[in-house]
Design an enzyme around this catalytic site. Sequence first.
Site, short mmCIF file in Angstrom:
data_model
loop_
_atom_site.label_atom_id
_atom_site.label_comp_id
_atom_site.label_asym_id
_atom_site.label_seq_id
_atom_site.Cartn_x
_atom_site.Cartn_y
_atom_site.Cartn_z
N SER A 161 119.29 35.38 -60.50
CA SER A 161 119.12 34.05 -59.90
C SER A 161 117.64 33.73 -59.88
O SER A 161 116.89 33.86 -60.85
CB SER A 161 119.51 33.92 -58.53
N ASP A 255 129.10 28.94 -63.32
CA ASP A 255 128.24 28.82 -62.57
C ASP A 255 127.38 27.41 -63.04
O ASP A 255 127.46 27.17 -64.25
CB ASP A 255 126.84 30.04 -63.26
N HIS A 287 128.33 31.98 -59.71
CA HIS A 287 126.91 32.51 -59.55
C HIS A 287 126.96 33.78 -59.03
O HIS A 287 127.32 33.86 -57.84
CB HIS A 287 126.08 31.38 -59.01
#
Length: 313
Positions: A161, A255, A287
């Site tokens: 991320s 995601d 995600h």
Amino acid sequence: MDPSSDIILDTPYFRIYSDRRIDRLVGTDTVPAGFDPTTGVTSKDVVIDSDAGIYVRLYLPDTATGSDDSKKLPVLVYFHGGGFVVNSAASPHYQPFLSTLAAKAGLLVVSVNYRLAPEHPLPAGYADSFRALKWAVSGGSGDPWLSHHGDLGRVFLAGDSAGGNFVHNVAMMAAAASEVRIEGAVLLHPGFGGRERIDGETPESVELMDKLWGIVCPEATDGADDPRVNPLAAAAPSLRNLPCERVLVCAAELDFLRARNRAYYEALVASGRGGTVEWFESKGKEHVFFLHNPGCGEAVELMDRLVAFFAGN
């Protein structure tokens, strides 16, 4: 009403006010370093700068201290995620993930605790992370784990991320400084954005990243087209400069960042840079699912792909 109490960004994970105060709704829990009996990996924290709160959590597999303790382990410098504003190197979900990765891939992992925005706006976190990378490749100021067990000629970067964003930016900082050789980089669901919507993006995700970037990196004058969050922006340095022999970009089908992840991968392929670029997508997943559901089949497949990558396969 006090204008400073106005909420300018409200998410399920954090709430940021107009005076840059933040309520962290998640990502504040921590777990201590220590021995993990499931993987045989021992972790410890090493402070790099006590005043700035910069430290690293090292992960060492028990195989490194076995009968063949002369065998050096590749060093993986890892950057945690959390939208640039939450989590730490001691967050509970990173302990099992990095212990498992260290054991299965035979790595000495250096997980970086960098300063968080908005209290410490970017590029502070990038500077902390680059400093930690240089600390690691120089032998950790004599740290016995790095000096005795780390192969400092085989250094990898990885992160998830926001940490995936850090991988790109720290690698580009290393290229500009010509100080560190990086063998490979893994970007796990990296946090990239841009002001203009690309195919596969929702208007909501574009707006969220643009607003978040203006808060975490207020020095940026072009919002989410700042090259640090949009490596494909016109003003961004050429991806040909990414100094990694091998790159693996990992995404999840569901995601909200998937479209940006794919665009980054395709731009790397088209850049003409040397080395290899690979794509790995987890179908039907969202995600950073692998941190929260590490036992599912897709997380196991991702872990196997990571192990293969670090082995050079």
